[in-house]
Design a protein around this motif. Structure first.
Motif: not given
Length: 167
Positions: A117, A119, A145, A147, A164
């Motif tokens: 992932r 960020r 996406t 998060e 994220v």
């Protein structure tokens, strides 16, 4: 004793048949044959012909639909193979490349890769530019996406974004 078959034929017709000459019997039999042929033609043969023609039309249409479905199935099979090549690429470099192309790399304050992932944090970014970059990431890199935290900024149209992204 009467014959059992005589009950099936009304007495009027039986008497007519018994009194008629052989020539009249032949004409009645021919007339009956014509009526039976007409009824058979109208109620049996014509529906069969219509159904056969419709079935042939449907068969042509169904073959075209089947051919289209096979092409789509081949495309789906090809697409199923392509995510494997996407997973092999470095997620971080894909995100950096898209952000650089969209001129957002400088706005990103943090860019970290953990557990497949990415960020990304933007202190201040124009919302429309962010949405455009996310769209490109989804279409070209298969990154979605998972998060997002968006906080409005004082400047109109800008947000603080913590995202994220994952495949």
């Amino acid at each position: 004793m009467r014959d059992r078959r005589s009950y099936a034929i009304p007495p009027v017709l039986r008497d007519f048949w018994d009194r008629s000459a052989p020539r009249e019997r032949v004409l009645v039999a021919l007339g009956l044959a014509v009526v039976v042929a007409y009824v058979g033609w109208t109620f049996i043969w014509q529906p069969i012909v219509r159904d056969t023609e419709r079935a042939q039309r449907d068969l042509r249409r169904d073959r075209a639909v089947l051919a289209n479905a096979r092409v789509q199935a081949d495309e789906i099979a090809g697409l199923a193979k392509s995510p494997a090549t996407l997973k092999e690429r470095d997620l971080r470099s894909a995100v950096e490349r898209v952000l650089t192309e969209r001129q957002l790399r400088a706005a990103a304050t943090a860019l970290d890769l953990t557990d497949n992932r990415v960020r990304v944090t933007f202190a201040a970014v124009h919302f429309e530019a962010l949405v455009g970059a996310l769209d490109v990431l989804a279409k070209t890199e298969g990154l979605r996406t998972v998060e997002a935290t968006l906080t409005p900024r004082v400047a109109p149209g800008t947000v603080r974004a913590e995202l994220v992204l994952a495949r």
